[in-house]
Design a protein around this motif. Structure first.
Motif, short mmCIF file in Angstrom:
data_model
loop_
_atom_site.label_atom_id
_atom_site.label_comp_id
_atom_site.label_asym_id
_atom_site.label_seq_id
_atom_site.Cartn_x
_atom_site.Cartn_y
_atom_site.Cartn_z
N PHE A 112 0.98 -0.98 -0.15
CA PHE A 112 0.11 0.04 0.12
C PHE A 112 0.87 1.20 -0.04
CE2 PHE A 112 -2.26 -3.34 2.00
CZ PHE A 112 -3.53 -3.40 1.27
N LYS A 113 0.38 2.33 -0.78
CA LYS A 113 0.90 3.48 -0.66
C LYS A 113 0.13 4.58 -0.02
CE LYS A 113 3.10 7.20 -3.13
NZ LYS A 113 3.79 7.53 -4.70
N MET A 114 0.57 5.44 0.94
CA MET A 114 -0.36 6.30 1.91
C MET A 114 0.33 7.71 1.66
SD MET A 114 -0.43 6.37 5.94
CE MET A 114 0.07 7.78 6.55
N THR A 115 -0.71 8.49 1.37
CA THR A 115 -0.48 10.04 1.42
C THR A 115 -1.24 10.77 2.41
OG1 THR A 115 -1.96 10.44 -0.44
CG2 THR A 115 0.36 10.13 -1.07
N TYR A 116 -0.71 12.08 2.59
CA TYR A 116 -1.45 12.67 4.03
C TYR A 116 -1.41 13.84 3.91
CZ TYR A 116 3.00 12.89 6.15
OH TYR A 116 4.23 13.26 6.59
N SER A 117 -2.45 14.83 4.38
CA SER A 117 -2.27 16.07 4.55
C SER A 117 -3.10 16.74 5.59
CB SER A 117 -2.98 16.71 3.22
OG SER A 117 -4.20 16.51 3.14
N LEU A 118 -2.70 17.85 6.19
CA LEU A 118 -3.42 18.37 7.50
C LEU A 118 -2.86 19.85 7.35
CD1 LEU A 118 -4.42 18.04 10.31
CD2 LEU A 118 -2.19 17.74 11.31
N SER A 119 -3.81 20.83 7.89
CA SER A 119 -3.80 21.95 7.95
C SER A 119 -4.30 22.54 9.29
CB SER A 119 -4.22 22.84 6.96
OG SER A 119 -5.77 22.75 6.65
N GLY A 120 -4.06 23.84 9.67
CA GLY A 120 -4.40 24.52 10.82
C GLY A 120 -3.80 25.77 11.07
N THR A 121 -4.12 26.31 12.23
CA THR A 121 -3.74 27.48 12.69
C THR A 121 -3.01 27.32 14.26
OG1 THR A 121 -5.76 28.27 13.72
CG2 THR A 121 -5.12 29.04 11.29
N PHE A 122 -2.16 28.33 14.76
CA PHE A 122 -1.83 28.04 15.98
C PHE A 122 -1.41 29.43 16.45
CE2 PHE A 122 2.00 27.54 13.70
CZ PHE A 122 2.88 28.14 14.45
N THR A 123 -1.36 29.77 17.89
CA THR A 123 -1.11 31.16 18.35
C THR A 123 0.37 31.05 18.44
OG1 THR A 123 -3.08 31.34 19.52
CG2 THR A 123 -1.30 32.70 20.41
N ALA A 124 0.95 32.01 17.71
CA ALA A 124 2.53 32.25 17.74
C ALA A 124 2.68 33.08 18.83
CB ALA A 124 3.06 32.43 16.40
N THR A 125 3.54 32.96 19.60
CA THR A 125 4.13 33.93 20.76
C THR A 125 5.73 34.34 20.52
OG1 THR A 125 2.28 32.90 22.57
CG2 THR A 125 4.19 34.47 23.23
N GLY A 126 5.74 35.43 20.27
CA GLY A 126 7.11 35.92 20.28
C GLY A 126 7.84 36.12 21.77
N THR A 127 8.96 35.58 21.93
CA THR A 127 9.65 35.72 23.06
C THR A 127 10.78 36.54 23.31
OG1 THR A 127 10.85 33.78 23.03
CG2 THR A 127 8.74 33.48 24.07
N GLY A 128 11.34 37.20 24.44
CA GLY A 128 12.29 38.11 24.27
C GLY A 128 11.74 39.59 24.11
N PHE A 129 10.48 39.62 24.74
CA PHE A 129 9.87 41.10 24.64
C PHE A 129 9.55 41.67 25.98
CE2 PHE A 129 9.69 39.16 20.29
CZ PHE A 129 9.61 40.33 19.64
N VAL A 130 9.30 42.93 26.27
CA VAL A 130 8.65 43.39 27.48
C VAL A 130 7.19 42.73 27.73
CG1 VAL A 130 7.70 45.18 28.71
CG2 VAL A 130 10.20 45.45 27.33
N SER A 131 6.60 42.75 26.39
CA SER A 131 5.36 42.17 26.47
C SER A 131 5.07 41.00 25.24
CB SER A 131 4.12 43.26 26.30
OG SER A 131 2.96 42.61 26.19
N ASN A 132 5.15 39.89 25.44
CA ASN A 132 5.26 38.87 24.38
C ASN A 132 4.11 38.99 23.52
OD1 ASN A 132 7.76 38.29 25.37
ND2 ASN A 132 6.76 36.28 26.55
N PRO A 133 4.33 39.36 22.24
CA PRO A 133 3.30 39.60 20.89
C PRO A 133 2.73 38.26 20.83
CG PRO A 133 5.37 40.04 20.04
CD PRO A 133 5.90 39.77 21.51
N THR A 134 1.72 38.03 20.30
CA THR A 134 0.82 36.93 19.63
C THR A 134 0.36 37.30 18.30
OG1 THR A 134 -1.00 37.25 20.72
CG2 THR A 134 0.67 36.14 21.93
#
Length: 178
Positions: free
Chosen positions: A55-77
């Motif tokens: 058998f041969k398998m292919t796959y896919s997935l997509s989505g979003t996530f909250t990316a948080t920047g670190t190294g800031f006074v107030s970490n942006p998202t």
């Protein structure tokens, strides 16, 4: 389980995290034999019988996530997007900007389906440190995935100043997952 004939197909949608191991009877696009991949809920899996037992398998997935920047006074998202297709992940991160309080700059929050077993360093785009534009590299790896931004051309951690404004411009990059 044997297929009724070569060419038979099945589409699966993972209800929750699913494990698949590439091997002699299951060829997974983009995955070496013996490697197990974990697909997240809602991943789409297509399986085609090459023979009744191969058998041969292919796959896919997509989505979003909250990316948080670190190294800031107030970490942006920001809301980042990702899509995975047969071992290739495309990640899109909108501009992250804020007042610096460290000489590092990381992005956290990526889902476990984007985890990498080993570190990779990739050029990804442009950024700015205290108004000075420069090229940015990204080092990936770890659990959870942490994207460490490097201040090029030195290509070493740090280099960002611990005050003023630092920015990662909107960027999209592609990673090969294990």
């Amino acid at each position: 389980v044997a297929a009724p004939q070569a060419g038979a197909t099945k589409r699966l949608i993972c209800a929750e995290a699913c494990l698949f191991t590439a091997g002699a009877n299951l060829l997974i696009e983009g995955v070496p034999s013996g490697v197990t991949i974990t697909l997240a809920a809602n991943a789409i899996v297509d399986v085609t019988a090459i023979t009744t037992t191969l058998f041969k398998m292919t796959y896919s997935l997509s989505g979003t996530f909250t990316a948080t920047g670190t190294g800031f006074v107030s970490n942006p998202t920001v809301t980042a997007k990702y899509s995975i297709s047969n071992g290739l992940a495309s990640i899109s991160v909108p501009t992250l900007s804020g007042t610096s309080n460290a000489n590092t700059f990381s992005i956290t929050g990526a889902p476990s389906c984007l985890d990498l077993a080993t570190n990779k360093v990739l050029p990804i785009g442009s950024g700015s440190d205290n108004g000075v534009a420069n090229f940015v590299e990204i080092q990936t790896g770890g659990n959870p995935l942490i994207l460490n931004l490097y201040y090029a051309p030195a290509g070493v951690p740090g280099g960002w100043t611990a005050s003023g404004t630092k920015i990662l411009a909107t960027t999209e990059f592609i990673l090969r997952l294990p």
